[in-house]
Write a protein that holds these residues in place. Structure first.
Motif, PDB file in Angstrom:
ATOM      1  N   ARG A  58       0.803  -1.312  -0.016  1.00  9.26           N
ATOM      2  CA  ARG A  58      -0.074   0.055   0.003  1.00  9.26           C
ATOM      3  C   ARG A  58       0.901   1.329  -0.004  1.00  9.26           C
ATOM      4  N   ALA A  59       2.013   1.367   0.769  1.00 12.63           N
ATOM      5  CA  ALA A  59       2.877   2.374   0.804  1.00 12.63           C
ATOM      6  C   ALA A  59       3.504   2.723  -0.430  1.00 12.63           C
ATOM      7  N   ALA A  60       4.088   1.553  -1.166  1.00 14.07           N
ATOM      8  CA  ALA A  60       4.822   1.567  -2.449  1.00 14.07           C
ATOM      9  C   ALA A  60       3.705   2.221  -3.369  1.00 14.07           C
ATOM     10  N   THR A  61       2.289   1.675  -3.343  1.00 14.89           N
ATOM     11  CA  THR A  61       1.266   2.152  -4.294  1.00 14.89           C
ATOM     12  C   THR A  61       1.154   3.781  -4.324  1.00 14.89           C
ATOM     13  N   LEU A  62       1.249   4.198  -3.084  1.00 15.48           N
ATOM     14  CA  LEU A  62       0.865   5.692  -2.734  1.00 15.48           C
ATOM     15  C   LEU A  62       1.916   6.441  -3.209  1.00 15.48           C
ATOM     16  N   TYR A  63       3.491   5.802  -2.869  1.00 21.95           N
ATOM     17  CA  TYR A  63       4.428   6.764  -3.483  1.00 21.95           C
ATOM     18  C   TYR A  63       4.357   6.834  -4.816  1.00 21.95           C
ATOM     19  N   PHE A  64       4.228   5.792  -5.613  1.00 24.93           N
ATOM     20  CA  PHE A  64       4.095   5.822  -7.124  1.00 24.93           C
ATOM     21  C   PHE A  64       2.853   6.821  -7.575  1.00 24.93           C
ATOM     22  N   ALA A  65       1.998   6.813  -6.654  1.00 26.17           N
ATOM     23  CA  ALA A  65       0.742   7.693  -7.257  1.00 26.17           C
ATOM     24  C   ALA A  65       1.306   9.414  -6.916  1.00 26.17           C
ATOM     25  N   GLU A  66       2.296   9.539  -5.958  1.00 29.55           N
ATOM     26  CA  GLU A  66       2.853  10.970  -5.755  1.00 29.55           C
ATOM     27  C   GLU A  66       3.956  10.960  -6.772  1.00 29.55           C
ATOM     28  N   GLY A  67       4.050  10.370  -7.726  1.00 34.83           N
ATOM     29  CA  GLY A  67       5.096  10.660  -8.796  1.00 34.83           C
ATOM     30  C   GLY A  67       6.440   9.785  -8.568  1.00 34.83           C
ATOM     31  N   GLY A  68       6.813   8.940  -7.433  1.00 32.25           N
ATOM     32  CA  GLY A  68       7.772   8.285  -7.529  1.00 32.25           C
ATOM     33  C   GLY A  68       7.965   7.233  -8.477  1.00 32.25           C
ATOM     34  N   THR A  69       9.195   6.787  -8.667  1.00 32.23           N
ATOM     35  CA  THR A  69       9.614   5.642  -9.670  1.00 32.23           C
ATOM     36  C   THR A  69      10.022   4.706  -8.827  1.00 32.23           C
ATOM     37  N   GLU A  70      10.178   3.482  -9.784  1.00 40.33           N
ATOM     38  CA  GLU A  70      10.765   2.261  -9.187  1.00 40.33           C
ATOM     39  C   GLU A  70      12.170   2.451  -8.672  1.00 40.33           C
ATOM     40  N   ALA A  71      12.892   3.165  -9.826  1.00 39.52           N
ATOM     41  CA  ALA A  71      14.439   3.470  -9.371  1.00 39.52           C
ATOM     42  C   ALA A  71      14.528   4.149  -8.206  1.00 39.52           C
ATOM     43  N   SER A  72      13.661   5.333  -8.020  1.00 37.24           N
ATOM     44  CA  SER A  72      13.940   6.188  -6.974  1.00 37.24           C
ATOM     45  C   SER A  72      13.510   5.462  -5.641  1.00 37.24           C
ATOM     46  N   LEU A  73      12.442   4.521  -5.665  1.00 37.77           N
ATOM     47  CA  LEU A  73      12.094   3.927  -4.517  1.00 37.77           C
ATOM     48  C   LEU A  73      13.170   2.875  -4.099  1.00 37.77           C
ATOM     49  N   ALA A  74      13.734   2.249  -5.215  1.00 36.23           N
ATOM     50  CA  ALA A  74      14.984   0.941  -4.958  1.00 36.23           C
ATOM     51  C   ALA A  74      16.251   2.035  -4.159  1.00 36.23           C
ATOM     52  N   ALA A  75      16.509   2.982  -4.664  1.00 31.35           N
ATOM     53  CA  ALA A  75      17.418   3.833  -4.022  1.00 31.35           C
ATOM     54  C   ALA A  75      16.995   4.076  -2.780  1.00 31.35           C
ATOM     55  N   ALA A  76      15.910   4.352  -2.456  1.00 27.80           N
ATOM     56  CA  ALA A  76      15.427   4.850  -1.084  1.00 27.80           C
ATOM     57  C   ALA A  76      15.655   3.557  -0.160  1.00 27.80           C
ATOM     58  N   ARG A  77      15.180   2.530  -0.901  1.00 30.69           N
ATOM     59  CA  ARG A  77      15.155   1.573   0.203  1.00 30.69           C
ATOM     60  C   ARG A  77      16.466   0.891   0.385  1.00 30.69           C
ATOM     61  N   ALA A  78      17.467   1.280  -0.274  1.00 22.91           N
ATOM     62  CA  ALA A  78      18.940   0.921  -0.106  1.00 22.91           C
ATOM     63  C   ALA A  78      19.383   1.802   1.154  1.00 22.91           C
ATOM     64  N   GLY A  79      18.731   2.893   1.416  1.00 20.76           N
ATOM     65  CA  GLY A  79      19.098   3.862   2.359  1.00 20.76           C
ATOM     66  C   GLY A  79      20.604   4.534   2.154  1.00 20.76           C
ATOM     67  N   ARG A  80      21.414   4.914   3.268  1.00 17.55           N
ATOM     68  CA  ARG A  80      22.351   5.571   2.996  1.00 17.55           C
ATOM     69  C   ARG A  80      23.497   4.804   2.097  1.00 17.55           C
ATOM     70  N   GLN A  81      24.045   5.399   1.283  1.00 15.01           N
ATOM     71  CA  GLN A  81      25.182   4.621   0.514  1.00 15.01           C
ATOM     72  C   GLN A  81      26.397   5.638   0.416  1.00 15.01           C
ATOM     73  N   LEU A  82      27.509   4.988   0.100  1.00 12.91           N
ATOM     74  CA  LEU A  82      28.707   5.425  -0.204  1.00 12.91           C
ATOM     75  C   LEU A  82      29.209   4.849  -1.724  1.00 12.91           C
ATOM     76  N   THR A  83      29.775   5.959  -2.287  1.00 13.68           N
ATOM     77  CA  THR A  83      30.266   5.784  -3.533  1.00 13.68           C
ATOM     78  C   THR A  83      31.596   5.754  -3.549  1.00 13.68           C
ATOM     79  N   ILE A  84      32.400   4.748  -3.860  1.00 16.38           N
ATOM     80  CA  ILE A  84      34.015   4.751  -3.370  1.00 16.38           C
ATOM     81  C   ILE A  84      34.773   4.337  -4.526  1.00 16.38           C
ATOM     82  N   ASN A  85      35.827   5.268  -5.029  1.00 22.40           N
ATOM     83  CA  ASN A  85      36.828   4.936  -6.095  1.00 22.40           C
ATOM     84  C   ASN A  85      38.039   4.369  -5.443  1.00 22.40           C
ATOM     85  N   VAL A  86      38.258   3.237  -5.795  1.00 28.15           N
ATOM     86  CA  VAL A  86      39.306   2.497  -5.029  1.00 28.15           C
ATOM     87  C   VAL A  86      40.326   2.141  -6.212  1.00 28.15           C
TER      88      VAL A  86
END
Length: 426
Positions: free
Chosen positions: A291-319
């Motif tokens: 239900r929360a995902a449905t309402l998120y998409f109804a407000e303009g959210g996308t699958e990609a943004s939801l996936a990124a948000a579900r991942a939470g905090r993240q760090l991009t590291i160049n090794v």
């Protein structure tokens, strides 16, 4: 409870038996012997009396005393003999068994009465009664569940009565306040449950479990509506115990009510992960997530943004490797983040082969070793990239590594550059 008092009575009778039986047995023997002892003492007194009279007669014949003196001294000896006999007879009567039994009977009654009074004041008969009632309730409740019936609430009300009576005498009994709160929840008396949980929290202010259960009781009392006091309790509970599933569920409800659908999904997904898909309540949580995902998409959210948000905090590291670092292509590079100047356990970790360096690596909350310790649980981290000689995550002398920190997780930079250029010496 009756069995307790029957046991006490039997033990009292047994204890009195140990006291009175030897007395009765010895008393009979003593009575049998006392007459002989008295006769011997009387005979000895008569013998001594006759010796004294014979001695007086010798003195009278020798002229050392006259007849009047003889009569006077003889009379005194006769009086002494009679007085000694009277004393011996009186002492024999005072040592009769009846007097001993009466005295011990009085003492026994007094001891039992005093012991009873002390036990009533200091003992735990009420605790025993509560425990027995709890065991009986559990047994009968299980039978009701097996028969497909709801447990009879009369049993819970009886438990409430017993616990309240005990708390009236011992108001600092923490476990009984907690037990009372649980019983009130079973009876759907949420207002009283809140009062009992608050009593527990006054005595144990650091218990995350009590905070979470109090928050739930307040939520149900208020017709399933969140409020700031409930939210504050949930935040405190999660800070003390990040994996508290009750607090996570309430946090999801709070986020959903504020239309923060992403965090609602994250809280509920974490709850399902901790409790398991087949646990009671998981289906309702899964439905809430959808239900929360449905309402998120109804407000303009996308699958990609939801996936990124579900991942939470993240760090991009160049090794990358510094010049002069020697490593074979098949060796493993562990890339991880850990608490800045804190515990060494990784908050998020991944691995890549040396052959792929330089490489861009992304660390997320999903890469945490435990849900309680992730990138979302701290504000500052240190990023480490280390080439392992033997393929294990534990650092050893001779490994090559590089690090960078602190990294502010509240304002994460787009990229963090880590160059492997230091040799581990110990």
């Amino acid at each position: 409870m009756m069995s307790l008092w029957v046991g006490v009575a039997l033990l009292s009778v047994l204890a009195l038996g140990f006291i009175f039986w030897p007395l009765v047995r010895y008393g009979k023997q003593q009575n049998g012997q006392s007459n002989e002892v008295v006769a011997d003492r009387l005979a000895e007194n008569v013998r001594l009396f006759r010796e004294h009279i014979a001695e007086l007669e010798v003195q009278l014949t020798a002229g050392r005393i006259d007849q009047e003196q003889f009569e006077q001294l003889k009379l005194e000896q006769e009086r002494a003999l009679l007085e000694d006999e009277a004393d011996i007879r009186a002492a024999q009567q005072s040592r009769t068994l009846g007097a001993g039994l009466k005295t011990l009977s009085i003492i026994g009654v007094l001891l039992i009465t005093v012991s009873w009074g002390l036990y009533q004041h200091l003992g735990s008969s009420a605790d025993v009664e509560i425990r027995l009632a709890q065991e009986l309730k559990q047994e009968l409740d299980n039978k009701d569940y097996e028969a497909g019936r709801n447990p009879d609430p009369v049993r819970a009300r009886e438990m409430v009565r017993l616990i309240q009576a005990r708390l009236a005498d011992e108001p600092e009994q923490l476990q009984y306040w907690f037990f009372l709160a649980r019983m009130q929840m079973d009876l759907n008396d949420f207002g009283q449950a809140v009062n009992a949980y608050q009593q527990v929290l006054q005595r144990d202010a650091s218990s995350a479990m009590v905070m979470a259960e109090l928050a739930q009781a307040m939520f149900l009392r208020d017709d399933r509506k969140m409020s700031q006091p409930i939210t504050d309790l949930v935040e405190k509970a999660l800070k003390a115990e990040p994996d508290n599933t009750m607090a996570l569920g309430l946090a999801g409800i709070d986020a959903f009510g504020k239309k923060d659908y992403v965090n609602a999904i994250k809280y509920w997904e974490r709850t399902v992960k901790l409790t398991g898909q087949d646990s009671p309540g998981s289906q309702a949580l899964v439905a809430g997530i959808e239900r929360a995902a449905t309402l998120y998409f109804a407000e303009g959210g996308t699958e990609a943004s939801l996936a990124a948000a579900r991942a939470g905090r993240q760090l991009t590291i160049n090794v990358s490797l510094a010049e002069g670092v020697t490593a074979s292509p098949e060796q493993i590079v562990f890339v991880y983040a850990r608490t800045w100047q804190g515990a060494k356990m990784p908050l998020a970790i991944t691995r890549v082969p040396v052959s792929e360096l330089p490489k861009r690596v992304v660390l997320t909350e999903a890469m945490a070793m435990t849900p309680a310790m992730s990138l979302g649980s701290v504000d500052n981290v240190e990023v480490v990239a280390r080439i392992s000689q033997d393929g294990t995550a534990t650092a050893k002398a001779g490994d090559w590594q590089g690090s960078f920190g602190p990294v502010d997780m509240k304002a994460v930079p787009p990229d963090v550059n880590v160059k492997i250029d230091q040799k581990v010496t110990q």
